[in-house]
Each structure stands twice: as C-alpha cells, then as structure tokens.
Design a protein around this motif. Sequence first.
Motif, short mmCIF file in Angstrom:
data_model
loop_
_atom_site.label_atom_id
_atom_site.label_comp_id
_atom_site.label_asym_id
_atom_site.label_seq_id
_atom_site.Cartn_x
_atom_site.Cartn_y
_atom_site.Cartn_z
N THR A 37 0.83 -1.20 0.00
CA THR A 37 0.00 0.00 0.00
C THR A 37 0.86 1.25 0.00
OG1 THR A 37 -1.62 -1.22 1.33
CG2 THR A 37 -1.91 1.17 1.17
N PRO A 38 0.65 2.17 -0.97
CA PRO A 38 1.50 3.36 -1.04
C PRO A 38 1.26 4.37 0.07
CG PRO A 38 -0.23 3.44 -2.70
CD PRO A 38 -0.29 2.09 -2.10
N GLY A 39 0.06 4.38 0.63
CA GLY A 39 -0.27 5.35 1.68
C GLY A 39 -0.36 4.69 3.04
N PRO A 40 -0.79 5.44 4.06
CA PRO A 40 -0.93 4.88 5.40
C PRO A 40 -1.97 3.76 5.43
CG PRO A 40 -0.98 7.29 5.44
CD PRO A 40 -1.08 6.89 4.01
N ALA A 78 -0.25 9.87 9.70
CA ALA A 78 -1.57 10.23 9.15
C ALA A 78 -2.67 9.28 9.58
CB ALA A 78 -1.50 10.31 7.63
N MET A 82 3.00 3.20 8.15
CA MET A 82 3.72 3.13 6.89
C MET A 82 5.13 2.60 7.11
SD MET A 82 2.75 6.70 4.91
CE MET A 82 3.50 6.12 3.37
N ARG A 84 8.85 3.32 6.41
CA ARG A 84 9.69 4.47 6.05
C ARG A 84 11.15 4.16 6.33
NH1 ARG A 84 6.07 8.96 5.35
NH2 ARG A 84 7.90 10.11 4.66
N TRP A 146 -0.56 19.45 -0.61
CA TRP A 146 -0.40 19.59 0.84
C TRP A 146 -1.50 20.44 1.47
CZ3 TRP A 146 5.55 20.83 0.71
CH2 TRP A 146 6.24 19.67 0.31
N GLY A 166 -4.04 14.95 4.00
CA GLY A 166 -3.33 13.77 4.48
C GLY A 166 -1.94 13.67 3.87
N ASP A 167 -1.78 14.15 2.62
CA ASP A 167 -0.47 14.12 1.98
C ASP A 167 0.53 15.00 2.73
OD1 ASP A 167 -1.31 12.38 0.04
OD2 ASP A 167 -1.65 13.91 -1.49
N VAL A 170 1.73 12.87 5.58
CA VAL A 170 2.63 11.81 5.09
C VAL A 170 4.00 12.39 4.76
CG1 VAL A 170 3.03 10.19 3.21
CG2 VAL A 170 0.76 10.34 4.24
N HIS A 171 4.02 13.51 4.05
CA HIS A 171 5.30 14.08 3.62
C HIS A 171 6.17 14.48 4.81
CE1 HIS A 171 8.12 16.20 0.96
NE2 HIS A 171 8.17 17.13 1.90
#
Length: 238
Positions: A37-40, A78, A82, A84, A146, A166-167, A170-171
């Motif tokens: 999954t690319p996101g949270p 978020a 994730m 990282r 953002w 949310g981005d 995440v960033h």
Amino acid sequence: MKRPAPRIDLFDVRPDDERAFVFAQDVRVIEALLFATPGPVTQAMMKPHLSKGADVEALMAALVQDYAPRGVNVLRIAGGWMLRTAPDLAPVLADQIPEQRKLSRAAVEVLAIIAYHQPVTRAEIEEIRGVSTSRGTLDVLLETGWIRMRGRRRTPGRPVTYGTTGDFLVHFGLDSIQDLPGLDELKGAGLLDGRIPPGFSIPSPSDDLEPLEDEEPLDAEPLDFMLVSPPSDDETGP
C-alpha cells in the motif's frame, strides 16, 4: 481481562502453538499490506484481512519492535502505519531520492500559517504575514497536494478557507496535525527568536474534516456549457 500479546519470534513459530501461530500470521498479513500500500494503512483497512478478534495495537507493537533496528521502520503516520526509511540512513540515500521542487520562502510561510491556523482564509493569511499573498503562491501549494480548499467562511464575500491534507502529514511524517512542534520545540530548534513578545503563543491546530460553525461546504461550480451528444445518423426528427 485481555491477555497480553505473546512474546514470540515472528519467524520461528510452530503450527501446533495455535495462539502464537495465528498472531505471527496476522503480523505477516499486516507486513504485506504495508509493503503493497503506497499510503498509510489504517486499522479499518487491516481488520478484514486479520483473524477474528485480532488485537491490532498488539500486532503493530510487535511489528514496530521487530523493524526498529532495521533499515526500514514501521511508523505511525496520518492516522495509519507506513514503512519508512530509518532516519539515520537518510544521508546515505540522499543521492537516490529525486530532488523535489523547492518552495519559495513565501510559500513556506503560507504553508506554516495554514497548518497552524486552519481553517484560514487568504485575507487572514495576509493579516498574519503582514504582506499580501499572491494567488500563485496558493496555487503552488494546492499543486503539491499539501493544502486543500475546505469551504467558505460565513462572512460577507464568503471567502474560501484553506487547510492541510493527508499528503501533508505523510510528507512530513506526522500522525496528526497536533504533532506539529509547539512553542518550546520551535525555540529549541532555533526557529523562533529568544526575545518573544509577551503574550505570544502557538495556536493548537486542528484539521477536522467537518466544517466548523463559521464554515459552509464549497458549492459545486456550475458548468459554463452543457455537453450534448450529437444526433446519430439513424435518428429522425419528430
């Protein structure tokens, strides 16, 4: 009373130890979800794939502990989790990460104001900064994903209000907007002058998705024209 999560080696579990085996299998499922999954990944996303009654917090605690000494960590971001890169390895990978577009000083200031004061209008941003804010600066931040347009203020002119996304979390590796540094942290990082005016304070930010009492949802923009399909050759008039 709920029993504590078993202390197990996630890679050396016998199938006949049913409780430990199910726990380890759930951990493996979550690990796969985090990888794919690319996101949270939130609890709601995990639950359908786990065993009945699975304790997600205990599973995540085991996975976080297992990944702690590795080159990749499991972090709460978020509202989910994730994979990282470990913070201490960031300098090693600096040359491998594509360089992102750098924001201007004005854009950074506007982003900080939106993050801490949201929901906030353009006029309120200008009042806080003490200078005018070009539409281009807001457009750049909207393009990054953002910030977003939240709604409209219930005041004359119905100005648009802005908030973070949310981005943004995440960033910057934040679990929630409340994790933004406070006054003491900003001073400790040297981002605030030691001679702070009396009464100066850092607002408590909130990125609640629901409109506040003085906000209303954005209206759908009407189309300038209506798309009508051209008649086919076999259509006949009345």
